[in-house]
Scaffold this active site. Structure first.
Site, PDB file in Angstrom:
ATOM      1  N   CYS A  11       3.552   8.801   1.031  1.00 59.90           N
ATOM      2  CA  CYS A  11       4.347   7.754   1.799  1.00 59.90           C
ATOM      3  C   CYS A  11       4.165   6.024   0.641  1.00 59.90           C
ATOM      4  CB  CYS A  11       2.832   7.800   3.006  1.00 59.90           C
ATOM      5  SG  CYS A  11       3.540   6.920   4.387  1.00 59.90           S
ATOM      6  N   CYS A  48      -0.741   6.571   9.335  1.00 59.23           N
ATOM      7  CA  CYS A  48       0.818   6.194  10.079  1.00 59.23           C
ATOM      8  C   CYS A  48       0.176   4.924  10.872  1.00 59.23           C
ATOM      9  CB  CYS A  48       1.200   7.458  10.818  1.00 59.23           C
ATOM     10  SG  CYS A  48       3.174   7.020  10.298  1.00 59.23           S
ATOM     11  N   CYS A  93       6.498  -6.493   7.052  1.00 62.11           N
ATOM     12  CA  CYS A  93       8.204  -6.139   7.733  1.00 62.11           C
ATOM     13  C   CYS A  93       7.963  -7.324   9.098  1.00 62.11           C
ATOM     14  CB  CYS A  93       7.359  -4.580   8.746  1.00 62.11           C
ATOM     15  SG  CYS A  93       9.050  -4.161   9.155  1.00 62.11           S
ATOM     16  N   CYS A 118       6.964  -3.664  15.248  1.00 60.72           N
ATOM     17  CA  CYS A 118       6.327  -2.733  16.603  1.00 60.72           C
ATOM     18  C   CYS A 118       5.101  -2.894  16.867  1.00 60.72           C
ATOM     19  CB  CYS A 118       7.060  -1.577  15.788  1.00 60.72           C
ATOM     20  SG  CYS A 118       8.279  -0.752  14.704  1.00 60.72           S
ATOM     21  N   GLU A 152       0.553  -0.852   0.241  1.00 58.61           N
ATOM     22  CA  GLU A 152      -0.409   0.069  -0.030  1.00 58.61           C
ATOM     23  C   GLU A 152       1.058   1.662  -0.036  1.00 58.61           C
ATOM     24  OE1 GLU A 152      -4.443  -1.661   2.293  1.00 58.61           O
ATOM     25  OE2 GLU A 152      -2.748  -0.743   3.310  1.00 58.61           O
ATOM     26  N   CYS A 187       1.653  -1.329  15.345  1.00 60.34           N
ATOM     27  CA  CYS A 187       2.367  -1.153  13.534  1.00 60.34           C
ATOM     28  C   CYS A 187       0.752  -1.887  13.138  1.00 60.34           C
ATOM     29  CB  CYS A 187       3.153  -0.867  13.231  1.00 60.34           C
ATOM     30  SG  CYS A 187       3.449  -1.127  12.001  1.00 60.34           S
TER      31      CYS A 187
END
Ligand code: SF4
Length: 344
Positions: free
Chosen positions: A106, A335, A113, A117, A93, A120
Site C-alpha cells: 500500500c 487502512c 492529505c 476525511c 509511510e 482518517c
C-alpha cells in the site's frame, strides 16, 4: 552542482537524456532496466553501462529519492510498515502485507492529505506536498530490498489522495505496469480515490487499464458530507452517474470501499442502499470495519458488522461482497491509520 532526480522518468525521457549526451538509445533501455527492474541506484554497479556514461549520470543525477527511516513489524500478521524520509525531510509511510502467495503493498501518493476525511489519520495531518513519480516508485523498489517475496499487487491507498496527484500517479503506474519496468499486470494495480470527479472522468475517458477503487463510506449525502467534506462538491449521485460510464469488465471491476463506522453508516438500511449502488455498477463492495486511530469514531460491534454484511449478501445480484479485516492494526498500518507521526 545540484543533482536532478532521474528516478521516475519514463523510457522516452531517459532516451532523451541519452540522446542529449550522445549515448545511443539502447543505453536508455539498459539504464531503465537497472533502475526499475533491478532497483540499482549506484551507476558503477550497472555493469553494462560504459564508464563515461556512469560517471556523467552519477554526477548529474540523483537516483535514490527515499531513505528508510524505520520498519515496524506486526506480531499478528506478516505485515510491515515502512517509514521513509524524503530529500526535504518529509516522512511518508507504506505498508507491505504478505498473505499466502500474495504480497500487496500500500503506497503513498502525497505527504499528508487535503481531503480531510474525518475518520482518517492522514487527513488529520493536513497537506504538505505531492510526491514525485520517483518517490512513488521508490517505495516499491525499497520494499523489494526489505522483503524476499516478490510484490504481486500495488494499491494506491496510503497517505494522500492519488487523484490530486494524478499525473505522477498515472506515470508511476505505467512504470509499474511496463514489461521493461516492474512488469506488474494491470489488474494488480489499484488506484483509490475519495471521489475527485474530474479526475475519475479523465481516468475513464483515457481508458486507464488499472483498477479503480472509490472510497464511498456512506450511503446518503448527509452522512457522507459529514465524514467526507469532499462530498459537498461532488456528491454520491454525481459519482454514480460518472461511474456508470466505467466499462464492466469481469477482471477489472470498480471497487466501492466502505469503512464501517459505529452509529454513523452501519444500519441495515445503509447496507440496502449500498447494495443498490453495487447492483447498478456491477462492481465489488469492500467493507472495512473501522480501525481505531484514537479519534471520535469506533468500530461497530460484531453483531452490527455481521448484520451489515448479511444484508449485502441478501441483496447481492450483480456485485460481489468482500470484507477486509485490515492487516497491521497493531502497528497503525491498517487502512486509514497512516500518519507518519513525526512530520512537522
Ligand atoms: S482517506 Fe484518503 S483521501 Fe481521505 S483524508 Fe485519508 S488519505 Fe486523504
Amino acid at each position: 552542482m545540484v543533482q536532478k532526480q532521474i528516478k521516475g522518468l519514463n523510457l522516452q525521457e531517459i532516451t532523451r537524456i541519452c540522446e542529449m549526451n550522445n549515448f545511443p538509445p539502447f543505453r536508455a533501455k539498459q539504464l531503465y532496466h537497472w533502475m526499475y527492474r533491478h532497483g540499482i541506484n549506484e551507476t558503477n554497479e550497472m555493469n553494462n553501462i560504459p564508464k563515461e556514461m556512469s560517471e556523467l549520470l552519477s554526477q548529474e543525477y540523483q537516483f535514490k529519492t527515499l531513505q528508510v527511516e524505520e520498519i515496524q513489524s506486526s506480531e499478528k500478521e506478516n505485515t510491515k510498515k515502512i517509514l521513509f524520509k524524503t530529500h526535504d525531510n518529509r516522512l511518508i509511510e507504506s505498508v507491505s502485507m504478505i498473505d499466502k502467495n500474495l504480497h500487496t503493498i500500500c503506497i503513498s501518493s502525497q505527504v499528508g492529505c487535503s481531503v480531510d476525511c474525518q475518520f482518517c489519520a492522514t487527513g488529520e495531518m493536513g497537506f504538505m506536498r505531492s510526491l514525485s513519480c520517483g518517490e512513488i516508485i521508490d517505495q516499491f523498489i525499497e520494499i523489494t530490498k526489505i522483503r524476499e517475496e516478490p510484490i504481486t499487487n500495488v494499491v494506491y491507498m496510503g497517505m494522500g489522495e492519488p487523484f490530486l496527484n494524478y499525473n505522477e500517479v498515472i506515470k508511476s503506474a505505467e512504470i509499474l505496469h511496463d514489461p521493461h519496468g516492474m512488469n506488474l499486470g494491470r489488474n494488480r494495480i489499484t488506484i483509490s480515490t475519495s471521489g475527485i470527479l474530474p479526475k475519475i472522468k479523465q481516468f475513464i475517458e483515457e481508458k486507464q487499464p488499472y483498477k479503480l477503487a472509490i472510497s464511498l463510506n456512506a450511503a446518503d449525502d448527509e452522512t457522507r458530507t459529514r465524514i467526507m467534506p469532499i462530498n459537498k462538491k461532488w456528491n454520491i449521485e454525481m459519482l454514480m452517474r460518472e461511474l456508470e460510464k466505467y466499462p464492466v469488465d469481469k477482471k477489472n471491476k470498480i471497487m466501492l470501499e466502505y469503512v464501517l463506522l459505529k452509529g454513523v453508516n452501519d444500519t441495515k438500511s445503509d447496507a440496502e442502499i449500498l447494495a443498490s449502488y453495487g447492483n447498478k455498477l456491477r462492481c465489488k463492495i469492500n467493507v472495512i470495519p473501522f480501525n481505531d486511530i484514537g479519534n471520535k469514531f469506533a468500530r461497530p460491534d460484531d453483531a452490527t458488522i455481521n448484520r451489515f454484511i448479511e444484508t449485502l449478501y441478501e441483496n447481492q445480484i450483480h456485485y460481489q461482497t468482500l470484507v477486509r479485516w485490515s492487516k497491521g492494526n497493531d502497528i497503525d498500518a491498517a487502512c486509514g491509520q497512516l500518519s507518519a507521526k513525526n512530520n512537522d
